[in-house]
Write a protein that holds these residues in place. Structure first.
Motif, mmCIF file in Angstrom:
data_model
loop_
_atom_site.group_PDB
_atom_site.id
_atom_site.type_symbol
_atom_site.label_atom_id
_atom_site.label_comp_id
_atom_site.label_asym_id
_atom_site.label_seq_id
_atom_site.Cartn_x
_atom_site.Cartn_y
_atom_site.Cartn_z
ATOM 1 N N VAL A 133 15.630 12.975 4.004
ATOM 2 C CA VAL A 133 16.580 12.299 3.120
ATOM 3 C C VAL A 133 17.711 11.754 3.983
ATOM 4 N N ARG A 134 17.887 10.450 3.936
ATOM 5 C CA ARG A 134 18.952 9.818 4.706
ATOM 6 C C ARG A 134 20.055 9.377 3.744
ATOM 7 N N SER B 228 25.323 10.193 7.408
ATOM 8 C CA SER B 228 26.162 9.330 8.230
ATOM 9 C C SER B 228 27.152 8.600 7.333
ATOM 10 N N VAL B 229 28.139 7.958 7.946
ATOM 11 C CA VAL B 229 29.165 7.232 7.200
ATOM 12 C C VAL B 229 28.713 5.788 7.009
ATOM 13 N N GLY B 230 28.869 5.291 5.802
ATOM 14 C CA GLY B 230 28.485 3.913 5.525
ATOM 15 C C GLY B 230 28.482 3.643 4.038
ATOM 16 N N ARG B 231 27.891 2.530 3.659
ATOM 17 C CA ARG B 231 27.794 2.175 2.242
ATOM 18 C C ARG B 231 26.969 3.231 1.508
ATOM 19 N N THR B 232 27.454 3.654 0.361
ATOM 20 C CA THR B 232 26.851 4.769 -0.371
ATOM 21 C C THR B 232 25.393 4.492 -0.723
ATOM 22 N N ARG B 233 24.519 5.366 -0.204
ATOM 23 C CA ARG B 233 23.095 5.180 -0.430
ATOM 24 C C ARG B 233 22.344 6.437 -0.012
ATOM 25 N N ALA B 234 21.246 6.744 -0.702
ATOM 26 C CA ALA B 234 20.369 7.843 -0.302
ATOM 27 C C ALA B 234 18.930 7.377 -0.421
ATOM 28 N N THR B 235 18.146 7.617 0.625
ATOM 29 C CA THR B 235 16.740 7.217 0.621
ATOM 30 C C THR B 235 15.896 8.361 1.166
#
Length: 231
Positions: free
Chosen positions: A108-109, A95-102
């Motif tokens: 994996v989001r 999705s679009v948003g502040r750069t992050r991966a969890t």
């Protein structure tokens, strides 16, 4: 770009990195990342170099194809794509948003404004997952080997899974190791820790591995069937 003291030679559809050495005979090698190197005598002419490459073209193409077949895939970071983690494919939600991966609930989001940011976020996630695994796996190996590194570092590499600086005692691990089963990471850890006892790959080095990880040969054989992605 070739390194200082090296030059690139283009022969039809092949690109070869040439290194001049004090040797009698030319020698070709296909590196783990798929690139081709040629060690050549100082006086070998460019015409002779090209002829040598052409004479060995079929062998080069076969070997390069084998390397490509061993290469791990680059993760697909698109929405509904997959990342490979510890030997299994894990679904990606993008999705679009502040750069992050969890990693949450087996998925994996990734939030990111563009593909480049998504790739950076995925790399950071690999670093974090690798560091967590090392924190758990390293202490027992360090106890058995009797050595502790000054630091662990994590970065993406294309030609090796790990390295050990025997002067600074820093061990560097390839972040792409998170694609492989943890048993293979444990082998790489044991291998690099053993270099803190013995810098080379002599009998003493392998004796350390035998004590620390008795089935290391099986794990090494599995890992050698694969090379890191080039992405």
């Amino acid at each position: 770009m070739s390194s200082p003291g090296h030059r690139l030679l283009h022969v039809n559809d092949l690109t070869v990195e040439v290194t001049r050495r004090s040797v009698k005979h030319a020698r070709l090698v296909v590196r783990p990342d798929g690139s081709v190197g040629l060690s050549a005598p100082q006086r070998m002419s460019e015409r002779q170099l090209k002829a040598f490459v052409l004479d060995n073209r079929e062998w080069l193409l076969r070997t390069m194809q084998r390397q490509r077949n061993r290469q791990m895939p680059v993760d697909d970071l698109t929405d509904c794509g997959t990342m490979t983690l510890w030997g299994s494919d894990v679904a990606v939600e993008r999705s679009v948003g502040r750069t992050r991966a969890t990693l949450q609930d087996g998925r994996v989001r990734i939030t990111a404004p563009d593909d480049a940011a998504a790739a950076r976020a995925a790399h950071t996630l690999r670093q974090r997952l690798l560091a967590q695994a090392v924190e758990r796996l390293a202490p027992p190996l360090q106890d058995r080997i009797g050595r502790t590194p000054s630091a662990f570092r994590y970065r993406a590499m294309t030609s090796r899974w790990g390295s050990c600086n025997v002067r600074t005692h820093v061990i560097t691990l390839n972040t792409w190791l998170v694609q492989r089963p943890e048993a293979e990471l444990e082998y790489v850890l044991a291998h690099e820790l053993a270099h803190l006892v013995e810098a080379g790959h002599g009998p003493r080095f392998y004796a350390v591995l035998d004590r620390a990880l008795p089935d290391w040969k099986r794990r090494r054989a599995e890992l050698r069937n694969h090379v890191p992605p080039r992405g």
